[in-house]
Design an enzyme around this catalytic site. Structure first.
Site, short mmCIF file in Angstrom:
data_model
loop_
_atom_site.label_atom_id
_atom_site.label_comp_id
_atom_site.label_asym_id
_atom_site.label_seq_id
_atom_site.Cartn_x
_atom_site.Cartn_y
_atom_site.Cartn_z
N GLY A 160 0.86 -1.19 0.00
CA GLY A 160 0.00 0.00 0.00
C GLY A 160 0.89 1.23 0.00
O GLY A 160 2.07 1.16 -0.37
N ARG A 161 0.35 2.35 0.44
CA ARG A 161 1.09 3.62 0.36
C ARG A 161 2.48 3.53 1.01
O ARG A 161 3.49 3.93 0.43
CB ARG A 161 0.33 4.73 1.09
CG ARG A 161 -1.02 5.05 0.55
CD ARG A 161 -1.66 6.13 1.41
NE ARG A 161 -3.04 6.34 1.08
CZ ARG A 161 -4.04 5.61 1.58
NH1 ARG A 161 -3.80 4.63 2.44
NH2 ARG A 161 -5.27 5.87 1.22
N ILE A 162 2.52 3.02 2.25
CA ILE A 162 3.79 3.06 3.00
C ILE A 162 4.76 2.00 2.43
O ILE A 162 5.96 2.27 2.30
CB ILE A 162 3.54 2.88 4.51
CG1 ILE A 162 2.64 4.03 5.02
CG2 ILE A 162 4.87 2.87 5.29
CD1 ILE A 162 2.15 3.89 6.45
N THR A 264 6.51 -1.73 11.35
CA THR A 264 5.98 -0.38 11.65
C THR A 264 4.48 -0.33 11.36
O THR A 264 3.92 0.75 11.24
CB THR A 264 6.68 0.69 10.79
OG1 THR A 264 6.64 0.27 9.42
CG2 THR A 264 8.11 0.92 11.21
N ARG A 266 1.10 -2.73 12.44
CA ARG A 266 0.33 -2.90 13.67
C ARG A 266 0.87 -4.12 14.40
O ARG A 266 1.20 -5.14 13.77
CB ARG A 266 -1.16 -3.10 13.36
CG ARG A 266 -1.91 -1.81 13.04
CD ARG A 266 -1.98 -0.86 14.25
NE ARG A 266 -2.72 0.36 13.99
CZ ARG A 266 -2.17 1.50 13.59
NH1 ARG A 266 -0.87 1.59 13.37
NH2 ARG A 266 -2.93 2.58 13.42
N GLU A 295 -0.33 -2.05 23.54
CA GLU A 295 0.49 -0.85 23.74
C GLU A 295 -0.04 -0.03 24.92
O GLU A 295 -1.24 0.04 25.09
CB GLU A 295 0.46 0.01 22.47
CG GLU A 295 1.11 -0.72 21.31
CD GLU A 295 1.11 0.06 20.00
OE1 GLU A 295 0.69 1.24 20.00
OE2 GLU A 295 1.51 -0.51 18.99
N HIS A 317 5.93 3.19 19.23
CA HIS A 317 4.95 3.58 18.20
C HIS A 317 5.28 5.00 17.72
O HIS A 317 4.49 5.93 17.90
CB HIS A 317 3.51 3.50 18.72
CG HIS A 317 2.51 3.33 17.61
ND1 HIS A 317 1.40 2.54 17.70
CD2 HIS A 317 2.48 3.85 16.35
CE1 HIS A 317 0.72 2.58 16.56
NE2 HIS A 317 1.37 3.38 15.73
N ALA A 319 7.00 5.82 14.51
CA ALA A 319 7.44 5.99 13.12
C ALA A 319 6.91 7.28 12.48
O ALA A 319 7.61 7.89 11.67
CB ALA A 319 7.04 4.77 12.29
C1 GLV Z 1 -0.04 5.19 13.15
O1 GLV Z 1 0.23 4.13 13.55
C2 GLV Z 1 -1.07 5.44 12.21
O2 GLV Z 1 -1.83 4.53 11.89
O3 GLV Z 1 -1.17 6.58 11.76
#
Ligand code: GLV
Length: 367
Positions: A160-162, A264, A266, A295, A317, A319
C-alpha cells in the site's frame, strides 16, 4: 465564518485545533496526555457533540455510535490505521469516519528504513560499547561487525502507500526488492521502479544491476535478507485476507537465519511470543518493532528478555512521530491538519455534502 458545531477531541493535537476555534466551533479537548476512559467518551458523545476527534488509543464501537445516535455526525481519526474503529458499527449507524493517510507515508517509511539501519549496523550495541568505555582498541572485525543493506534483498510485505514509499527508499540504497501483498499488486509502480533501477545502472549511479518483483509470501520470506511489514491489521472474519499473526512460528521459521525483521504497521500482525522465541533460538538475526500486540509494551513482555537485547530494538509507536508529519495544520503535510480538515469536510458538507467525494472519509460504502 461562524459555526456552532460541538466537537470533543480525546487528545490535544496541537495548533491545527485553532482552525476549528477560528471557525466558531465549540471545542473541548481532553487535557491529559493519556487516553480518556471510555465512559468519559460515551458521556461526551451522549451530550450531543457533532464531531469526535480520536487517536488509535480510543475504542470506537457500537456503544459509542449508539450514544451518539441522531447527533454524532463524524469521527475524525488522527492516524492512517483505523483498526480501533469498528467499521461495520460505523456503517450500521451511518457515521462517516476519516483518517490521515498519505501525510505520514514518507515519515513512516524512512523510520522503518532507519530501524533496519540501526539493527543491521548494530548501532545500539556499538553505542553501548563506546558509552560503557568498553571500546579498548580499533580492530578490523572485533568485537563484532554489522551487515550492509546495499546490494541485499528486502521483502516488502504489503504494498500500500507506505510499502511503496519503502520500496522507493530501498531502491535508492541499491537493494533488490521482493514484493508481497495479500490483496493487491501495483505492477505499474513496480515497473517504474525497475525502469529507474535500470537507468541508474546504465548511467553509472549504481554499480550492480538490481531487480524488483512480486512473489509469494513463502518466496519473499525465504529469500530476503530484510523483511519490512506494511500491512493493515485485519482480524479473522473481517476480510478474505486477514493479517492477524501473519508472522507466527511457521512464517518466522521460513526466514533466513541471517535475516532482520522490522514492523511499523500494527503489533498484532506479529505473534510476539513466537518472535521472542525466534530471536532467542536464533531462527533470525534480529528484529525491530515500533508497534505491539498491546500498547504500551508491558513490563513482562518476552521481547524485553535481556538475552535478546542486542538484536531486538524496541520503539514506542514512533514511526510517524516527526514534527511536520504529526502537527502541521496544513492538511497536505500534517496528520493534525488532515484530521481537522476531514472533520470540517463532513460537518460543513463540503463537496456538495457528498461523502463519497470527501477524500479523507474511509467508510464511503456506508452512504
Ligand atoms: C499510526 O500508527 C497510524 O496509523 O497513523
Amino acid at each position: 465564518m461562524t459555526n456552532n458545531f460541538r466537537v470533543f477531541a480525546t487528545c490535544d493535537i496541537g495548533d491545527a485545533l485553532n482552525i476549528l476555534r477560528t471557525r466558531g466551533y465549540q471545542l473541548e479537548v481532553y487535557p491529559e496526555p493519556t487516553a480518556p476512559p471510555k465512559a468519559l467518551v460515551l458521556e461526551k458523545v451522549r451530550s450531543g457533540i457533532d464531531g469526535l476527534i480520536t487517536t488509535l488509543r480510543d475504542q470506537i464501537d457500537a456503544e459509542v455510535f449508539e450514544a451518539g445516535k441522531g447527533t454524532l455526525k463524524v469521527v475524525a481519526q488522527l492516524a492512517v490505521g483505523f483498526d480501533n474503529i469498528n467499521r461495520a458499527d460505523a456503517n450500521r449507524y451511518n457515521v462517516p469516519f476519516t483518517h490521515t493517510a498519505d501525510v505520514l507515508t514518507e515519515a513512516t517509511a524512512e523510520f522503518a528504513f532507519f530501524m533496519f539501519g540501526s539493527l543491521a549496523r548494530k548501532m545500539w550495541p556499538a553505542e553501548h560499547l563506546t558509552r560503557e568505555n568498553k571500546w579498548g582498541f580499533w580492530h578490523p572485525y572485533l568485537p563484532f561487525l554489522g551487515d550492509e543493506v546495499t546490494g541485499k534483498a528486502i521483502a516488502i510485505i504489503g504494498t500500500g502507500r507506505i510499502g511503496l514509499a519503502m520500496i522507493k527508499k530501498c531502491s535508492g540504497f541499491d537493494m533488490n526488492i521482493l514484493c508481497y501483498d495479500p490483496a493487491y499488486q501495483n505492477l505499474v509502480y513496480v515497473t517504474a521502479i525497475q525502469d529507474t533501477m535500470d537507468l541508474r545502472h546504465a548511467r553509472g549511479i549504481q554499480k550492480e544491476k538490481t531487480w524488483i518483483k512480486y512473489v509469494s509470501i513463502d518466496e519473499a520470506l525465504s529469500q530476503a535478507d530484510f523483511v519490512s511489514v506494511h500491512v493493515p491489521l485485519i482480524r479473522e472474519g473481517e476480510s478474505a485476507t486477514p493479517t492477524f499473526h501473519l508472522f507466527n512460528e511457521r512464517t518466522l521459521r521460513m526466514m533466513k537465519r541471517t535475516a532482520f525483521l522490522v514492523n511499523t504497521s500494527r503489533g498484532p500482525v506479529i505473534d510476539e511470543n513466537a518472535l521472542a522465541k525466534a530471536l532467542k533460538e536464533n531462527w533470525i538475526a534480529g528484529a525491530a518493532l515500533d508497534v505491539y500486540e498491546k500498547e504500551p509494551l508491558s513490563e513482562d513482555s518476552p521481547l524485553r528478555d535481556s538475552a535478546i537485547e542486542d538484536r531486538c530494538r524496541l520503539f514506542p509507536h514512533f514511526a510517524s512521530a516527526a514534527k511536520i508529519t504529526r502537527l502541521s495544520p496544513d492538511p497536505d503535510k500534517g496528520m493534525a491538519g488532515r484530521c481537522v480538515q476531514g472533520l470540517i469536510d463532513v460537518l460543513e458538507k463540503n463537496y456538495g455534502g457528498d461523502i463519497k467525494k470527501m477524500p479523507y472519509v474511509v467508510n464511503k460504502e456506508a452512504f
